[in-house]
Scaffold this motif. Structure first.
Motif, mmCIF file in Angstrom:
data_model
loop_
_atom_site.group_PDB
_atom_site.id
_atom_site.type_symbol
_atom_site.label_atom_id
_atom_site.label_comp_id
_atom_site.label_asym_id
_atom_site.label_seq_id
_atom_site.Cartn_x
_atom_site.Cartn_y
_atom_site.Cartn_z
ATOM 1 N N LEU A 139 43.819 50.521 81.705
ATOM 2 C CA LEU A 139 44.362 49.166 81.808
ATOM 3 C C LEU A 139 45.841 49.156 81.413
ATOM 4 N N SER A 140 46.550 50.209 81.695
ATOM 5 C CA SER A 140 47.916 50.371 81.205
ATOM 6 C C SER A 140 48.908 49.475 81.940
ATOM 7 N N SER A 141 50.051 49.272 81.271
ATOM 8 C CA SER A 141 51.189 48.518 81.813
ATOM 9 C C SER A 141 50.821 47.093 82.182
ATOM 10 N N ASN A 142 50.198 46.399 81.225
ATOM 11 C CA ASN A 142 49.904 44.981 81.360
ATOM 12 C C ASN A 142 50.385 44.256 80.105
ATOM 13 N N TYR A 143 49.858 43.080 79.850
ATOM 14 C CA TYR A 143 50.248 42.294 78.673
ATOM 15 C C TYR A 143 49.022 41.902 77.847
ATOM 16 N N ILE A 144 48.014 42.748 77.851
ATOM 17 C CA ILE A 144 46.776 42.456 77.131
ATOM 18 C C ILE A 144 47.049 42.532 75.630
ATOM 19 N N ASN A 145 46.583 41.522 74.888
ATOM 20 C CA ASN A 145 46.908 41.452 73.462
ATOM 21 C C ASN A 145 45.649 41.365 72.617
ATOM 22 N N GLY A 146 45.833 41.143 71.321
ATOM 23 C CA GLY A 146 44.697 41.038 70.412
ATOM 24 C C GLY A 146 44.178 42.392 69.975
ATOM 25 N N PHE A 147 43.088 42.373 69.224
ATOM 26 C CA PHE A 147 42.471 43.603 68.742
ATOM 27 C C PHE A 147 41.745 44.326 69.867
ATOM 28 N N ILE A 148 41.567 45.623 69.705
ATOM 29 C CA ILE A 148 40.711 46.383 70.622
ATOM 30 C C ILE A 148 39.275 45.979 70.326
ATOM 31 N N PRO A 149 38.572 45.387 71.299
ATOM 32 C CA PRO A 149 37.276 44.763 70.996
ATOM 33 C C PRO A 149 36.185 45.781 70.669
ATOM 34 N N ASN A 166 50.722 47.950 76.420
ATOM 35 C CA ASN A 166 50.185 46.603 76.324
ATOM 36 C C ASN A 166 50.672 45.982 75.023
ATOM 37 N N LYS A 167 49.970 44.993 74.531
ATOM 38 C CA LYS A 167 50.359 44.307 73.297
ATOM 39 C C LYS A 167 49.196 44.275 72.296
ATOM 40 N N PHE A 168 48.391 45.311 72.305
ATOM 41 C CA PHE A 168 47.276 45.373 71.367
ATOM 42 C C PHE A 168 47.807 45.448 69.935
ATOM 43 N N THR A 169 47.120 44.750 69.034
ATOM 44 C CA THR A 169 47.488 44.754 67.625
ATOM 45 C C THR A 169 46.293 45.233 66.802
ATOM 46 N N GLY A 170 46.473 45.195 65.478
ATOM 47 C CA GLY A 170 45.395 45.614 64.597
ATOM 48 C C GLY A 170 45.381 47.114 64.403
ATOM 49 N N GLN A 171 44.344 47.593 63.750
ATOM 50 C CA GLN A 171 44.213 49.020 63.469
ATOM 51 C C GLN A 171 43.415 49.721 64.552
ATOM 52 N N ILE A 172 43.568 51.032 64.600
ATOM 53 C CA ILE A 172 42.751 51.827 65.523
ATOM 54 C C ILE A 172 41.335 51.836 64.980
ATOM 55 N N SER A 191 51.273 47.558 69.594
ATOM 56 C CA SER A 191 51.709 47.101 68.267
ATOM 57 C C SER A 191 50.646 47.424 67.227
ATOM 58 N N LEU A 192 50.017 48.563 67.374
ATOM 59 C CA LEU A 192 48.977 48.992 66.447
ATOM 60 C C LEU A 192 49.604 49.436 65.134
ATOM 61 N N PHE A 193 48.905 49.182 64.033
ATOM 62 C CA PHE A 193 49.412 49.585 62.726
ATOM 63 C C PHE A 193 48.285 50.230 61.922
ATOM 64 N N GLY A 194 48.632 50.696 60.714
ATOM 65 C CA GLY A 194 47.631 51.360 59.879
ATOM 66 C C GLY A 194 47.636 52.858 60.117
ATOM 67 N N SER A 195 46.620 53.506 59.618
ATOM 68 C CA SER A 195 46.536 54.960 59.703
ATOM 69 C C SER A 195 45.602 55.393 60.823
ATOM 70 N N LEU A 209 45.415 63.255 72.722
ATOM 71 C CA LEU A 209 45.503 62.225 71.690
ATOM 72 C C LEU A 209 46.934 61.697 71.710
ATOM 73 N N ALA A 210 47.107 60.486 72.247
ATOM 74 C CA ALA A 210 48.443 59.922 72.441
ATOM 75 C C ALA A 210 48.515 58.551 71.775
ATOM 76 N N MET A 211 49.310 58.466 70.702
ATOM 77 C CA MET A 211 49.468 57.221 69.941
ATOM 78 C C MET A 211 50.947 56.867 69.781
ATOM 79 N N ALA A 212 51.795 57.358 70.642
ATOM 80 C CA ALA A 212 53.234 57.169 70.498
ATOM 81 C C ALA A 212 53.623 55.693 70.551
ATOM 82 N N ASP A 213 54.780 55.393 69.917
ATOM 83 C CA ASP A 213 55.403 54.069 70.011
ATOM 84 C C ASP A 213 54.503 52.949 69.504
ATOM 85 N N ASN A 214 54.027 53.116 68.267
ATOM 86 C CA ASN A 214 53.293 52.067 67.575
ATOM 87 C C ASN A 214 53.895 51.899 66.177
#
Length: 449
Positions: A139-149, A166-172, A191-195, A209-214
């Motif tokens: 689902l890449s290159s969209n504007y989906i936001n909120g937590f990963i459900p 996208n614009k996902f927030t919250g922790q992994i 916009s993921l944060f945490g460890s 395993l790709a988590m760049a730019d968060n």
């Protein structure tokens, strides 16, 4: 008799044909209607105009922007890419991501779903969990936001999860390691944060395993048991301070622009499949192993923007397939290896900001690198030891001070009580004077303490 057999056979054939047509009428329009609804919810993108001219969607000619794959008349793959794969404007205000995924979930045999650059926005709905056959979700290159459900964890067959840009927030979520067959986990540019959850260490089939730019930070769990891991992309985060522990079969290591402050492990010398190493823009210290230049598969090395030390020699060997080497802004001494000049195209080797001899450009004096190296060697271990020692002394002083104060206060109370008893044996006037003197003395003792 023959006519009766022929009639019976004909009736049987017609019955079977009617049954097949009936099933087709029941099934084909249902899937077709679902795809027509998807076209509507996506605001009729140009890549889906073909739906207006055909009902035989299982035989639509595949293209880079639309591919539909069927198996036994069931849609099993749906790939839609809009706006040439770049960010489009978001869909209009009346768009409903819930309605879109409600229609998608009716394609119950869907194994691959790719909706890229379509302007989707809103939180990813819980109906995603109904796609129980899903193996690849992009689902890449969209504007989906909120937590990963949480409902994504219901997709037990998932092998690839790509939610980049996208614009996902919250922790992994910790359950990302619950997929037994997960090979690709890519959550870049959100916009993921945490460890990084420690459970990732058990994802034995993980290859990417790709988590760049968060906004991720903290120590990276040991990845040494991930024997299939080939690509580690964690750039532009706040991970650190220790260099990640990896299996020697890794192919790409990109940890650029983080908070790593340790030394480069010697084990890198045994990473014979390593092709790309980017550890730039960190605070890595200690010697840089020049043997990395000659690893059998290496073609890209960027160690710039660190505090790495070491002496380079002109006669060092290099891999003939190196296409980029960046050694800039470190504390390297010696001479630039001749093989870097010979094997790498002009402009693809950078080495400014070191203390290399015989080189034009921005090279610092040799004393600078020696002095900086000494300062760096002191700070990570010795300063931490000094800090711990200072804290221990401070704690000891505080404890001693508290004990001493308690003794003084106890002594004051004892003196005070003793004087009161003496005052009680004297007259009232004498007792009053004694109490006043005791109060004055107590205040003075406390202030002196």
């Amino acid at each position: 008799m023959a006519n009766l057999v022929l009639m019976h056979t004909s009736l049987l054939f017609l019955s079977t044909l009617f049954h097949c047509v009936h099933l087709s009428d029941q099934f084909q329009p249902f899937q077709y209607n679902a795809l027509k609804q998807i076209q509507q919810f996506l605001n009729y993108p140009s890549v889906l105009t073909i739906f207006d001219n055909t009902w035989d969607f299982c035989n639509v000619e595949p293209s880079p922007f639309l591919t539909i794959v069927c198996y036994e008349d069931n849609v099993t793959q749906l790939h839609i890419t809009g706006n040439n794969g770049v960010f489009p404007p978001s869909l209009p205000r009346n768009f409903s991501i819930d309605a879109l995924f409600s229609s998608i979930s009716s394609l119950s045999n869907l194994k691959v779903l790719s909706l890229v650059s379509l302007g989707l926005w809103g939180p990813l709905p819980a109906t995603i969990g109904k796609l129980s056959s899903m193996e690849i979700l992009n689902l890449s290159s969209n504007y989906i936001n909120g937590f990963i459900p949480l409902e994504l964890s219901y997709l037990n067959n998932l092998q690839t999860l790509v939610l980049d840009h996208n614009k996902f927030t919250g922790q992994i979520p910790h359950w990302v390691s619950s997929f037994n067959d997960l090979a690709v986990l890519s959550l870049k540019n959100n916009s993921l944060f945490g460890s990084l959850p420690s459970s990732i260490s058990s994802s034995e089939n993980l290859r990417v395993l790709a988590m760049a730019d968060n906004h991720l930070f903290g120590e990276i769990p040991s990845l040494q048991n991930l024997t299939n891991l080939q690509i580690l992309d964690l750039k532009n985060n706040y991970f650190g301070p220790s260099f990640p522990a990896l299996h020697h079969k890794v192919v790409t290591v990109d940890i650029r622009n983080n908070s790593f402050k340790s030394s480069v492990p010697n084990e890198l010398n045994s990473y014979f499949q390593l092709e790309k190493l980017d550890i730039s823009v960190n605070e890595l210290i200690g010697p840089f192993p020049p043997s990395l230049f000659s690893l059998p598969s290496i073609n890209y090395i960027d160690i710039s923007g660190n505090k790495l030390t070491g002496k380079l020699l002109q006669n060092m060997s290099c891999n003939a397939h190196l296409v980029l080497v960046n050694l800039s802004s470190n504390l390297l001494t010696g001479e630039l290896p001749a093989c870097l000049r010979e094997n790498v195209e002009e402009g693809a080797v950078s080495y400014d900001g070191n203390c290399l001899s015989g080189e034009e450009g921005n090279q610092k004096p040799l004393s600078f690198c020696h002095n900086e190296a000494l300062a760096v060697e002191v700070s990570p271990q010795k300063l931490r030891h000094k800090e711990r020692k200072a804290m221990a002394v401070l704690a000891s002083s505080l404890v001693g001070g508290i004990v001493g104060l308690a003794v003084i206060v106890g002594l004051i109370l004892w003196v005070f009580q003793r004087r009161n008893r003496r005052a009680a044996m004297k007259g009232p006037s004498t007792r009053l004077i004694t109490e006043k003197l005791s109060t004055v003395n107590t205040v003075k003792l406390l202030s002196d303490a």
